[in-house]
Design a protein around this motif. Structure first.
Motif, PDB file in Angstrom:
ATOM      1  N   SER A  53       0.866  -1.175   0.000  1.00 41.23           N
ATOM      2  CA  SER A  53       0.000   0.000   0.000  1.00 41.23           C
ATOM      3  C   SER A  53       0.902   1.225   0.000  1.00 41.23           C
ATOM      4  O   SER A  53       1.897   1.263   0.720  1.00 41.23           O
ATOM      5  CB  SER A  53      -0.895  -0.001   1.241  1.00 41.23           C
TER       6      SER A  53
ATOM      7  N   PHE B  89      -4.157  -7.220  -8.303  1.00 34.97           N
ATOM      8  CA  PHE B  89      -4.884  -6.070  -8.836  1.00 34.97           C
ATOM      9  C   PHE B  89      -4.565  -4.859  -7.977  1.00 34.97           C
ATOM     10  O   PHE B  89      -4.032  -4.984  -6.879  1.00 34.97           O
ATOM     11  CB  PHE B  89      -6.394  -6.331  -8.905  1.00 34.97           C
ATOM     12  N   TYR B  90      -4.886  -3.675  -8.525  1.00 31.07           N
ATOM     13  CA  TYR B  90      -4.689  -2.457  -7.727  1.00 31.07           C
ATOM     14  C   TYR B  90      -5.984  -1.661  -7.680  1.00 31.07           C
ATOM     15  O   TYR B  90      -6.850  -1.769  -8.544  1.00 31.07           O
ATOM     16  CB  TYR B  90      -3.540  -1.601  -8.267  1.00 31.07           C
ATOM     17  N   THR B  91      -6.091  -0.874  -6.628  1.00 33.28           N
ATOM     18  CA  THR B  91      -7.163   0.114  -6.493  1.00 33.28           C
ATOM     19  C   THR B  91      -6.502   1.431  -6.131  1.00 33.28           C
ATOM     20  O   THR B  91      -5.409   1.458  -5.555  1.00 33.28           O
ATOM     21  CB  THR B  91      -8.172  -0.268  -5.385  1.00 33.28           C
TER      22      THR B  91
ATOM     23  N   THR C  61     -10.757   4.396  -8.351  1.00 35.66           N
ATOM     24  CA  THR C  61     -11.262   3.205  -9.032  1.00 35.66           C
ATOM     25  C   THR C  61     -12.532   2.706  -8.364  1.00 35.66           C
ATOM     26  O   THR C  61     -12.652   2.737  -7.141  1.00 35.66           O
ATOM     27  CB  THR C  61     -10.214   2.069  -9.032  1.00 35.66           C
TER      28      THR C  61
ATOM     29  N   GLU D  68     -13.747  -0.365  -9.492  1.00 31.15           N
ATOM     30  CA  GLU D  68     -13.497  -1.801  -9.571  1.00 31.15           C
ATOM     31  C   GLU D  68     -11.987  -2.029  -9.532  1.00 31.15           C
ATOM     32  O   GLU D  68     -11.221  -1.199 -10.021  1.00 31.15           O
ATOM     33  CB  GLU D  68     -14.047  -2.383 -10.886  1.00 31.15           C
ATOM     34  N   PRO D  69     -11.542  -3.158  -8.977  1.00 33.61           N
ATOM     35  CA  PRO D  69     -10.105  -3.462  -9.003  1.00 33.61           C
ATOM     36  C   PRO D  69      -9.599  -3.607 -10.443  1.00 33.61           C
ATOM     37  O   PRO D  69     -10.325  -4.096 -11.309  1.00 33.61           O
ATOM     38  CB  PRO D  69      -9.999  -4.797  -8.274  1.00 33.61           C
TER      39      PRO D  69
ATOM     40  N   ASN E 272      -3.475   0.577  -3.409  1.00 31.19           N
ATOM     41  CA  ASN E 272      -3.336  -0.733  -2.779  1.00 31.19           C
ATOM     42  C   ASN E 272      -3.163  -1.794  -3.849  1.00 31.19           C
ATOM     43  O   ASN E 272      -3.895  -1.800  -4.841  1.00 31.19           O
ATOM     44  CB  ASN E 272      -4.577  -1.079  -1.940  1.00 31.19           C
ATOM     45  N   ILE E 273      -2.204  -2.675  -3.634  1.00 27.43           N
ATOM     46  CA  ILE E 273      -2.015  -3.822  -4.515  1.00 27.43           C
ATOM     47  C   ILE E 273      -2.353  -5.056  -3.700  1.00 27.43           C
ATOM     48  O   ILE E 273      -1.763  -5.297  -2.636  1.00 27.43           O
ATOM     49  CB  ILE E 273      -0.576  -3.877  -5.068  1.00 27.43           C
ATOM     50  N   VAL E 274      -3.320  -5.825  -4.201  1.00 28.70           N
ATOM     51  CA  VAL E 274      -3.901  -6.932  -3.439  1.00 28.70           C
ATOM     52  C   VAL E 274      -3.819  -8.214  -4.274  1.00 28.70           C
ATOM     53  O   VAL E 274      -3.948  -8.178  -5.498  1.00 28.70           O
ATOM     54  CB  VAL E 274      -5.373  -6.621  -3.079  1.00 28.70           C
TER      55      VAL E 274
ATOM     56  N   ASN F  66      -5.553 -11.332  -5.617  1.00 27.24           N
ATOM     57  CA  ASN F  66      -6.919 -11.705  -5.974  1.00 27.24           C
ATOM     58  C   ASN F  66      -7.120 -13.187  -5.703  1.00 27.24           C
ATOM     59  O   ASN F  66      -6.629 -13.715  -4.716  1.00 27.24           O
ATOM     60  CB  ASN F  66      -7.158 -11.353  -7.451  1.00 27.24           C
TER      61      ASN F  66
END
Length: 191
Positions: A74, A108-110, A126, A128-129, A161-163, A165
């Protein structure tokens, strides 16, 4: 003997004359490419300013294996701009991924944005991711704009944020290395 000396003088004079013609021709070509049209010529205004960026920690995100749904990294980013002139000052936020061994769409990122100074336009939050492809990539997160002229630092705040999935591959040998960049966009425009 005089014949050789005379030829040398003649060649020297011809060389100087050729050089003079070349310099005059080049100068004319350089200065001859002016905009013509008198009062109907377009007006060009160059906008200058300063753009600075602050990150929580640094601009890097380096991570190994994380479980599904966990945040890999993040980053809080504050872009500050001062604009001289009446043109808008555009900038671009980029994610330079040097290594991503996760599968396509596994990360994915937001992005969440706040226009702290109520000036210009931030990069859109965003809804959506957004999937991150595998491998090394350069991803344009988006473009923001500061409206000029300004005399104090304007602030646009972002949280990226990179999460991880869905779990596509349970291999624990995963890596993600990236760095954020903020730079002035190539094209500028009037308000």
């Amino acid at each position: 003997m005089n014949s050789g000396k005379g030829n040398m003088i003649l060649l020297t004079i011809m060389s100087i004359a050729t050089l003079l013609v070349a310099v005059v021709g080049a100068t004319f070509a350089y200065f001859g490419a002016l905009i013509k049209g008198g009062d109907t010529s377009p007006t060009f205004e160059v906008t200058s300013g300063t753009l600075s960026t602050e990150y929580n920690g640094n601009a890097n995100i380096d991570a190994g294996f994380v479980n599904t749904g966990e945040v890999i990294g993040s980053k809080e980013i504050i872009v500050t701009g001062i604009v001289t002139g009446s043109n808008n000052f555009k900038y671009e936020l980029t994610l330079d991924i040097t290594n991503n061994t996760y599968a396509d769409g596994e990360l994915f990122y937001t992005i969440t944005s706040t226009n702290e100074s109520s000036n210009g336009q931030t990069i859109a939050t965003t809804t959506e991711p957004i999937a991150i492809p595998t491998g090394a990539n350069i991803i344009s997160i988006g473009n923001g704009v500061f409206a000029g002229p300004t005399t104090s630092g304007l602030k646009h705040n972002y949280t990226v944020n990179i999460v991880r999935n869905a779990s596509i591959d349970q291999n624990m040998d995963k890596a993600f290395n990236a760095k954020f960049y903020v730079a002035q966009s190539a094209s500028q425009s009037k308000k």
